[in-house]
Design a protein around this motif. Sequence first.
Motif, PDB file in Angstrom:
ATOM      1  N   ALA A 186       0.813  -1.214   0.000  1.00 13.93           N
ATOM      2  CA  ALA A 186       0.000   0.000   0.000  1.00 13.93           C
ATOM      3  C   ALA A 186       0.845   1.262   0.000  1.00 13.93           C
ATOM      4  CB  ALA A 186      -0.933   0.001   1.198  1.00 13.93           C
ATOM      5  N   ALA A 187       2.112   1.154   0.368  1.00  8.77           N
ATOM      6  CA  ALA A 187       2.988   2.326   0.374  1.00  8.77           C
ATOM      7  C   ALA A 187       3.530   2.644  -1.019  1.00  8.77           C
ATOM      8  CB  ALA A 187       4.148   2.095   1.343  1.00  8.77           C
ATOM      9  N   GLN A 197     -12.767  -6.231 -10.070  1.00  8.09           N
ATOM     10  CA  GLN A 197     -12.112  -6.444  -8.784  1.00  8.09           C
ATOM     11  C   GLN A 197     -10.841  -5.604  -8.739  1.00  8.09           C
ATOM     12  OE1 GLN A 197     -12.501 -10.798  -9.663  1.00  8.09           O
ATOM     13  NE2 GLN A 197     -12.433 -10.960  -7.428  1.00  8.09           N
ATOM     14  N   GLY A 198     -10.628  -4.929  -7.624  1.00  7.03           N
ATOM     15  CA  GLY A 198      -9.502  -4.021  -7.530  1.00  7.03           C
ATOM     16  C   GLY A 198      -8.669  -4.248  -6.284  1.00  7.03           C
ATOM     17  N   TRP A 199      -7.882  -3.236  -5.974  1.00  8.88           N
ATOM     18  CA  TRP A 199      -6.939  -3.344  -4.857  1.00  8.88           C
ATOM     19  C   TRP A 199      -7.636  -3.608  -3.529  1.00  8.88           C
ATOM     20  CZ3 TRP A 199      -2.037  -4.349  -5.134  1.00  8.88           C
ATOM     21  CH2 TRP A 199      -1.298  -3.963  -6.259  1.00  8.88           C
ATOM     22  N   PRO A 214      -4.048   5.201  -1.300  1.00 11.10           N
ATOM     23  CA  PRO A 214      -3.820   6.486  -1.979  1.00 11.10           C
ATOM     24  C   PRO A 214      -4.626   6.560  -3.271  1.00 11.10           C
ATOM     25  CG  PRO A 214      -2.009   4.986  -2.430  1.00 11.10           C
ATOM     26  CD  PRO A 214      -2.901   4.283  -1.429  1.00 11.10           C
ATOM     27  N   SER A 215      -4.705   7.758  -3.844  1.00 14.24           N
ATOM     28  CA  SER A 215      -5.317   7.904  -5.168  1.00 14.24           C
ATOM     29  C   SER A 215      -4.524   7.071  -6.170  1.00 14.24           C
ATOM     30  CB  SER A 215      -5.325   9.372  -5.598  1.00 14.24           C
ATOM     31  OG  SER A 215      -6.107  10.141  -4.708  1.00 14.24           O
ATOM     32  N   LEU A 216      -5.244   6.417  -7.088  1.00 17.65           N
ATOM     33  CA  LEU A 216      -4.610   5.501  -8.027  1.00 17.65           C
ATOM     34  C   LEU A 216      -4.393   6.154  -9.384  1.00 17.65           C
ATOM     35  CD1 LEU A 216      -6.760   2.300  -7.328  1.00 17.65           C
ATOM     36  CD2 LEU A 216      -4.780   3.151  -6.061  1.00 17.65           C
ATOM     37  N   HIS A 217      -3.325   5.758 -10.054  1.00 14.94           N
ATOM     38  CA  HIS A 217      -3.183   6.048 -11.481  1.00 14.94           C
ATOM     39  C   HIS A 217      -4.120   5.084 -12.209  1.00 14.94           C
ATOM     40  CE1 HIS A 217       0.331   8.533 -10.768  1.00 14.94           C
ATOM     41  NE2 HIS A 217       0.913   7.551 -10.099  1.00 14.94           N
ATOM     42  N   THR A 218      -4.986   5.596 -13.053  1.00 14.15           N
ATOM     43  CA  THR A 218      -6.040   4.772 -13.638  1.00 14.15           C
ATOM     44  C   THR A 218      -5.890   4.691 -15.155  1.00 14.15           C
ATOM     45  OG1 THR A 218      -7.545   5.418 -11.860  1.00 14.15           O
ATOM     46  CG2 THR A 218      -8.525   4.446 -13.822  1.00 14.15           C
ATOM     47  N   PHE A 219      -6.032   3.472 -15.690  1.00  9.17           N
ATOM     48  CA  PHE A 219      -5.949   3.221 -17.128  1.00  9.17           C
ATOM     49  C   PHE A 219      -7.188   2.429 -17.542  1.00  9.17           C
ATOM     50  CE2 PHE A 219      -1.754   3.698 -15.437  1.00  9.17           C
ATOM     51  CZ  PHE A 219      -1.067   4.448 -16.374  1.00  9.17           C
ATOM     52  N   SER A 220      -7.777   2.802 -18.668  1.00  6.39           N
ATOM     53  CA  SER A 220      -8.988   2.116 -19.115  1.00  6.39           C
ATOM     54  C   SER A 220      -8.680   0.770 -19.753  1.00  6.39           C
ATOM     55  CB  SER A 220      -9.763   2.989 -20.115  1.00  6.39           C
ATOM     56  OG  SER A 220      -8.985   3.226 -21.272  1.00  6.39           O
ATOM     57  N   ASP A 221      -7.425   0.523 -20.117  1.00  3.20           N
ATOM     58  CA  ASP A 221      -7.048  -0.716 -20.793  1.00  3.20           C
ATOM     59  C   ASP A 221      -5.973  -1.434 -19.984  1.00  3.20           C
ATOM     60  OD1 ASP A 221      -7.189  -2.035 -23.780  1.00  3.20           O
ATOM     61  OD2 ASP A 221      -5.222  -2.285 -22.869  1.00  3.20           O
TER      62      ASP A 221
END
Length: 316
Positions: A186-187, A197-199, A214-221
């Motif tokens: 998580a760090a 399903q996610g973190w 923390p806020s995630l970097h998000t990718f649609s693919d």
Amino acid sequence: MILRPALLPALGVFAVAARHQNFARAAQELHLTASAVSHHVRRLEELLGTVLFQRHARGVRLTAEGRQLADAAAAALSDLNAVAGNLHPQADIVPLRVTTIRSLSYCWLIPRLPRFTRQHPRMRIELQTSTELVRFDESGPELGIRYGLGQWPGMTAHHLMDDELCPVASPALAGVSALRDAAQIAALPLLSDMSPQGWRDWFRAAGVRGLDLPSLHTFSDSTDAMRAAVYGIGAVLARKHIAQPYLQRYELVRLPGPALKARYAYYVVHADHRALSPTAQAFMDWLKREALDERTPLPALPDELLGLPPADPTRD
């Protein structure tokens, strides 16, 4: 300068003469006389206002301008030949249209396709990638590979393989080498690919509670998320079949913690109303056999390239 259609025969004769760089041999191929070939070339030179061949006692040789035109003419004729061949395909060539999602195509299917094409040299695969379930009508794909619960209206679904989720990251990502348990992940900077399903699901399965993610970097693919992880942007919760080639190449490494069984699985699908062709059935049977082998095939290299050092990226 625009070439008039009436001069296209002259251009065709020139292309053959340029390939042979000999008017007599060009004449034999075209069933013309050498003087007729020369006449066509002269006519083209007059139109263009430039000399295409240097004439001398021993024959002819292309000028620099002639070489430019010859290269363009050869490319154009090659394109025309390819199109003409497709208008009347060989009777024993069998096409098969397949649709799938980009991540599976990139990481799992394409590395395996050489095995299929070697076994079925007369089949031609038309592969489409899309996140949508496209129309499976007469003009559309015959087979699809999809990731989901196995139920799509109007479709028959055949289970291909289950999946599981595990955390991975570049071995060069800061902090990876010091990880000892799931909670420490998580760090790290975390990446998301918008999967169902996610973190949070994974940390819960790992027995880690009360985390403030923390806020995630998000990718649609998923493919983009994996590549981002390879380049050290962060850790990603990856599907096993998508991550496998990266793990084999050591571009990514498994992080501590369990593998979480995915709610979704991969299915081969086809329209209920459309009977499978023998080609589609053969491809589906092959897919099921491939699903039993978790190792991703490596690209085949010729013997003379095996063992060579990697190219220096700083060299031009």
